[in-house]
Design an enzyme around this catalytic site. Structure first.
Site, PDB file in Angstrom:
ATOM      1  N   THR A   1      12.198  -2.442  -6.835  1.00  0.00           N
ATOM      2  CA  THR A   1      10.856  -2.263  -6.272  1.00  0.00           C
ATOM      3  C   THR A   1       9.950  -1.748  -7.381  1.00  0.00           C
ATOM      4  O   THR A   1      10.165  -0.643  -7.880  1.00  0.00           O
ATOM      5  CB  THR A   1      10.888  -1.278  -5.100  1.00  0.00           C
ATOM      6  OG1 THR A   1      11.815  -1.750  -4.112  1.00  0.00           O
ATOM      7  CG2 THR A   1       9.507  -1.139  -4.471  1.00  0.00           C
TER       8      THR A   1
ATOM      9  N   LYS B   1       8.792   7.533  -5.077  1.00  0.00           N
ATOM     10  CA  LYS B   1       8.449   6.441  -5.996  1.00  0.00           C
ATOM     11  C   LYS B   1       7.757   5.284  -5.278  1.00  0.00           C
ATOM     12  O   LYS B   1       6.680   4.827  -5.688  1.00  0.00           O
ATOM     13  CB  LYS B   1       9.710   5.921  -6.686  1.00  0.00           C
ATOM     14  CG  LYS B   1       9.489   4.649  -7.529  1.00  0.00           C
ATOM     15  CD  LYS B   1      10.782   4.109  -8.099  1.00  0.00           C
ATOM     16  CE  LYS B   1      11.641   3.385  -7.107  1.00  0.00           C
ATOM     17  NZ  LYS B   1      11.164   1.998  -6.818  1.00  0.00           N
TER      18      LYS B   1
ATOM     19  N   LYS C   1       7.316  -6.622  -0.944  1.00  0.00           N
ATOM     20  CA  LYS C   1       8.291  -5.529  -0.879  1.00  0.00           C
ATOM     21  C   LYS C   1       7.608  -4.175  -0.741  1.00  0.00           C
ATOM     22  O   LYS C   1       8.048  -3.328   0.061  1.00  0.00           O
ATOM     23  CB  LYS C   1       9.177  -5.534  -2.127  1.00  0.00           C
ATOM     24  CG  LYS C   1      10.170  -4.358  -2.190  1.00  0.00           C
ATOM     25  CD  LYS C   1      11.111  -4.334  -0.982  1.00  0.00           C
ATOM     26  CE  LYS C   1      11.928  -3.052  -0.884  1.00  0.00           C
ATOM     27  NZ  LYS C   1      12.903  -2.902  -1.965  1.00  0.00           N
TER      28      LYS C   1
END
Length: 310
Positions: free
Chosen positions: A108, A252, A184
């Site tokens: 990702t 994150k 995503k």
């Protein structure tokens, strides 16, 4: 120039490389092996690669060694920085990949970074597939996960069978990098917000004296349920915060969501709040625990405790 490896070997003995044997990568490597590939692996934990070799894979000591044997290299590491190291660090894969090879990037990352990586690899004659993944360790192990992919048709032609071996759903979202990573991070927006909301709901129930197991039973059979509530609050009930996906992953990933939206000045108030919740949990020392540990930021509640054997 050496011929492509796929011309040197019979199809049922085709080598493929996979770098990163974490929760998802380990299962993906096993799925490829079941499909008949000769799977070359490496991981910063050398013992993980050796364990996979004992089951029929091939352990390598570096990304470069993987790339020297394989014209398809799948990278399943945590983030862009680790992907950079896999490709361009010491003993990195990029210098060892043959022209016409394909690099499949499953992390990702910022979509803009993925677009730039496609250009960098193209300059080396290496094809690229932007291919983030979702579904968790169990679905990765059974070959039932989801892949959100984008890339040149030539890359798809080369890796299509391998993608199908690893995933039940392979979504093709464009003929150049970027859209796979965009979809995503939108998925991660929802996942992070849903986990934060599930934790908030369970915390309120605990604060109000509702039995946690009863609350879980009712919600999972009511309109307020979500997949994340059902999955993650089961971890809370079991008092098991073993990290399948850690708090810091959502620090994150929601950060990437906010960075992407900030570039186009697009407001994301729920994402921003959820990000702050995960940040608070991480700063309190829970960053490496399961992401359901975000519930630990709520004051004045008593969480379920591990069951003690009589």
């Amino acid at each position: 120039m050496n011929p492509p490896l796929s011309q040197e070997l019979a199809m049922n003995d085709l080598p493929i490389g996979l770098i990163g044997l974490g929760a998802m990568g380990r299962g993906m490597a096993a799925s490829l092996r079941r499909a008949g590939y000769r799977v070359h692996v490496c991981d910063v934990r050398h013992e993980a690669a050796q364990a996979f070799a004992e089951e029929g894979g091939v352990a390598c000591t570096s990304p470069a060694e993987v790339a020297a044997h394989c014209e398809i290299v799948v990278s399943v590491v945590v983030n862009a920085a680790q992907t950079e190291a896999v490709l361009f660090g010491e003993h990195g894969a990029a210098a060892a990949m043959r022209p016409g090879s394909v690099f499949v990037m499953c992390s990702t990352v910022d979509p803009r970074w993925s677009v730039a990586l496609e250009a960098r690899l193209a300059a080396l004659g290496v094809r690229y597939l932007d291919a983030p993944i979702s579904g968790g360790a169990a679905k990765a192990a059974s070959g039932q996960m989801t892949m959100m992919t984008a890339g040149h048709p030539d890359a798809y032609a080369q890796v299509g069978a391998a993608l199908d071996a690893m995933a039940a759903k392979v979504y093709r979202l464009g003929d150049q990098a970027g859209n796979g990573s965009k979809v995503k991070i939108i998925n991660q927006l929802l996942a992070g917000v849903h986990i934060a909301a599930a934790a908030e709901a369970m915390a309120l129930g605990l604060r109000e004296g509702v039995d946690a197991a009863a609350l879980y039973e009712v919600i999972t059979h009511s309109a307020g349920n979500s997949w994340m509530f059902e999955n993650r609050m089961a971890h809370v009930l079991a008092a098991d915060y073993t990290p399948l996906s850690a708090v810091d992953i959502f620090v994150k990933d929601l950060g990437l969501v906010l960075d992407t939206a900030r570039a186009s000045k697009f407001p994301l108030p729920l994402s921003a709040t959820a990000h702050q919740m995960f940040m608070q949990a991480s700063s309190a020392g829970f960053g490496r625990e399961d992401d359901s540990a975000v519930i630990k930021i709520f004051p004045g509640i008593t969480l379920p405790q591990p069951q003690v054997e009589p």
